[in-house]
Scaffold this motif. Structure first.
Motif, PDB file in Angstrom:
ATOM      1  N   ARG A 167      50.857   8.848  68.860  1.00  0.00           N
ATOM      2  CA  ARG A 167      50.693   9.851  69.915  1.00  0.00           C
ATOM      3  C   ARG A 167      49.272  10.413  70.016  1.00  0.00           C
ATOM      4  NH1 ARG A 167      56.366  11.791  68.360  1.00  0.00           N
ATOM      5  NH2 ARG A 167      55.237  12.751  66.663  1.00  0.00           N
ATOM      6  N   HIS A 168      48.421  10.036  69.118  1.00  0.00           N
ATOM      7  CA  HIS A 168      47.058  10.562  69.138  1.00  0.00           C
ATOM      8  C   HIS A 168      46.237   9.924  70.265  1.00  0.00           C
ATOM      9  CE1 HIS A 168      48.049  12.090  65.216  1.00  0.00           C
ATOM     10  NE2 HIS A 168      46.868  12.692  65.133  1.00  0.00           N
ATOM     11  N   THR A 169      45.325  10.702  70.818  1.00  0.00           N
ATOM     12  CA  THR A 169      44.363  10.162  71.765  1.00  0.00           C
ATOM     13  C   THR A 169      43.294   9.430  70.963  1.00  0.00           C
ATOM     14  OG1 THR A 169      44.756  11.952  73.323  1.00  0.00           O
ATOM     15  CG2 THR A 169      42.676  10.743  73.560  1.00  0.00           C
ATOM     16  N   LEU A 170      43.019   8.216  71.357  1.00  0.00           N
ATOM     17  CA  LEU A 170      42.005   7.412  70.682  1.00  0.00           C
ATOM     18  C   LEU A 170      40.745   7.338  71.542  1.00  0.00           C
ATOM     19  CD1 LEU A 170      44.278   4.471  69.469  1.00  0.00           C
ATOM     20  CD2 LEU A 170      43.695   6.598  68.271  1.00  0.00           C
ATOM     21  N   ILE A 171      39.635   7.051  70.895  1.00  0.00           N
ATOM     22  CA  ILE A 171      38.362   6.984  71.595  1.00  0.00           C
ATOM     23  C   ILE A 171      37.803   5.573  71.477  1.00  0.00           C
ATOM     24  CG2 ILE A 171      35.999   7.856  71.706  1.00  0.00           C
ATOM     25  CD1 ILE A 171      37.085  10.484  70.496  1.00  0.00           C
ATOM     26  N   ALA A 172      37.445   5.005  72.608  1.00  0.00           N
ATOM     27  CA  ALA A 172      36.815   3.686  72.659  1.00  0.00           C
ATOM     28  C   ALA A 172      35.406   3.857  73.216  1.00  0.00           C
ATOM     29  CB  ALA A 172      37.627   2.746  73.546  1.00  0.00           C
ATOM     30  N   THR A 173      34.560   2.880  72.956  1.00  0.00           N
ATOM     31  CA  THR A 173      33.175   2.991  73.397  1.00  0.00           C
ATOM     32  C   THR A 173      32.581   1.625  73.683  1.00  0.00           C
ATOM     33  OG1 THR A 173      31.075   4.106  72.907  1.00  0.00           O
ATOM     34  CG2 THR A 173      32.133   2.918  71.083  1.00  0.00           C
ATOM     35  N   SER A 174      31.386   1.625  74.192  1.00  0.00           N
ATOM     36  CA  SER A 174      30.677   0.380  74.458  1.00  0.00           C
ATOM     37  C   SER A 174      29.866  -0.029  73.232  1.00  0.00           C
ATOM     38  CB  SER A 174      29.747   0.554  75.658  1.00  0.00           C
ATOM     39  OG  SER A 174      28.748   1.506  75.362  1.00  0.00           O
ATOM     40  N   SER A 175      29.386  -1.238  73.268  1.00  0.00           N
ATOM     41  CA  SER A 175      28.505  -1.711  72.200  1.00  0.00           C
ATOM     42  C   SER A 175      27.135  -1.059  72.353  1.00  0.00           C
ATOM     43  CB  SER A 175      28.379  -3.237  72.280  1.00  0.00           C
ATOM     44  OG  SER A 175      27.824  -3.608  73.527  1.00  0.00           O
ATOM     45  N   GLU A 176      26.271  -1.365  71.412  1.00  0.00           N
ATOM     46  CA  GLU A 176      24.872  -0.932  71.462  1.00  0.00           C
ATOM     47  C   GLU A 176      24.727   0.582  71.601  1.00  0.00           C
ATOM     48  OE1 GLU A 176      20.837  -2.804  73.369  1.00  0.00           O
ATOM     49  OE2 GLU A 176      22.713  -3.875  73.616  1.00  0.00           O
ATOM     50  N   TRP A 177      25.161   1.276  70.574  1.00  0.00           N
ATOM     51  CA  TRP A 177      25.022   2.721  70.470  1.00  0.00           C
ATOM     52  C   TRP A 177      25.771   3.473  71.573  1.00  0.00           C
ATOM     53  CZ3 TRP A 177      21.033  -0.647  69.450  1.00  0.00           C
ATOM     54  CH2 TRP A 177      20.577  -0.652  68.147  1.00  0.00           C
ATOM     55  N   SER A 178      26.848   2.930  72.040  1.00  0.00           N
ATOM     56  CA  SER A 178      27.676   3.583  73.065  1.00  0.00           C
ATOM     57  C   SER A 178      26.914   3.847  74.359  1.00  0.00           C
ATOM     58  CB  SER A 178      28.271   4.886  72.527  1.00  0.00           C
ATOM     59  OG  SER A 178      29.046   4.651  71.384  1.00  0.00           O
ATOM     60  N   GLU A 179      26.017   2.948  74.701  1.00  0.00           N
ATOM     61  CA  GLU A 179      25.188   3.113  75.896  1.00  0.00           C
ATOM     62  C   GLU A 179      26.025   3.112  77.174  1.00  0.00           C
ATOM     63  OE1 GLU A 179      21.981   3.560  76.516  1.00  0.00           O
ATOM     64  OE2 GLU A 179      21.073   3.291  74.551  1.00  0.00           O
ATOM     65  N   ILE A 180      25.718   4.027  78.065  1.00  0.00           N
ATOM     66  CA  ILE A 180      26.414   4.119  79.346  1.00  0.00           C
ATOM     67  C   ILE A 180      26.216   2.834  80.163  1.00  0.00           C
ATOM     68  CG2 ILE A 180      24.531   5.236  80.624  1.00  0.00           C
ATOM     69  CD1 ILE A 180      26.774   7.105  81.835  1.00  0.00           C
ATOM     70  N   TYR A 181      25.066   2.183  80.009  1.00  0.00           N
ATOM     71  CA  TYR A 181      24.778   0.946  80.734  1.00  0.00           C
ATOM     72  C   TYR A 181      25.726  -0.185  80.332  1.00  0.00           C
ATOM     73  CZ  TYR A 181      20.273   3.323  81.183  1.00  0.00           C
ATOM     74  OH  TYR A 181      19.292   4.231  81.422  1.00  0.00           O
ATOM     75  N   ARG A 182      26.294  -0.082  79.153  1.00  0.00           N
ATOM     76  CA  ARG A 182      27.128  -1.155  78.616  1.00  0.00           C
ATOM     77  C   ARG A 182      28.600  -1.011  78.999  1.00  0.00           C
ATOM     78  NH1 ARG A 182      24.217  -5.205  76.200  1.00  0.00           N
ATOM     79  NH2 ARG A 182      25.788  -5.456  74.626  1.00  0.00           N
TER      80      ARG A 182
END
Length: 171
Positions: free
Chosen positions: A26-41
């Protein structure tokens, strides 16, 4: 994640999220992009079939301003001191004589020519928001800021512009 291979990161992240979901249904999980979580990615992120995942970015543009003279970033911005924000050729001309070498002057001139300001930051953040809207996912930014070596008034302006752009797009 520091890895630049988005495909490799997607495999790792998908497996990690599945393991976390199994342990925390039930927990909210956090996902991200590669390369330091860059918005461009963000366009390279493989979305997971889980509605309780929030996607996250870090935002440190313009990096030549936000990381000027930071000891951990390497030679690509060494010697950049007193970089102004917003940037323009006229604004950087005032600090060129105080830079340590030609390499730093070239970096500063390039930064000035890029004309970083609120509009440019907002446009980049709008692209991230559009990605989130297109995929019907929540997007957060849990890191942004400016290294303390930047001039205080300019540092505050850059942080404010970033905050306003993030707020405008409900990030």
């Amino acid at each position: 994640p520091t890895m630049t291979d988005a495909n490799r990161w997607n495999v790792i992240q998908t497996k990690a999220l599945a393991a976390m979901r199994q342990a925390a249904p039930r927990h909210t999980l956090i996902a991200t992009s590669s390369e330091w979580s860059e918005i461009y990615r963000l366009p390279l992120v493989e979305l997971v079939a889980d509605r309780n995942v929030v996607y996250n970015v870090h935002y440190y543009d313009p990096v030549r301003f936000t990381h000027q003279n930071a000891p951990w970033v390497g030679d690509w911005c060494k010697g950049l001191i007193n970089a102004p924000y917003p940037s323009s050729p006229e604004a950087v001309a005032r600090v060129l004589d105080g830079l340590p070498d030609d390499a730093a002057r070239k970096l500063m001139i390039s930064y000035g020519n890029a004309r970083w300001n609120y509009a440019k930051i907002e446009k980049i953040i709008a692209e991230g928001a559009a990605w989130a809207k297109k995929h019907n996912v929540a997007l957060t930014c849990n890191e942004f800021g400016v290294y303390r070596q930047a001039p205080l008034a300019d540092r505050c302006r850059c942080i404010e512009d970033t905050r306003k752009a993030l707020e405008k797009h409900n990030i």
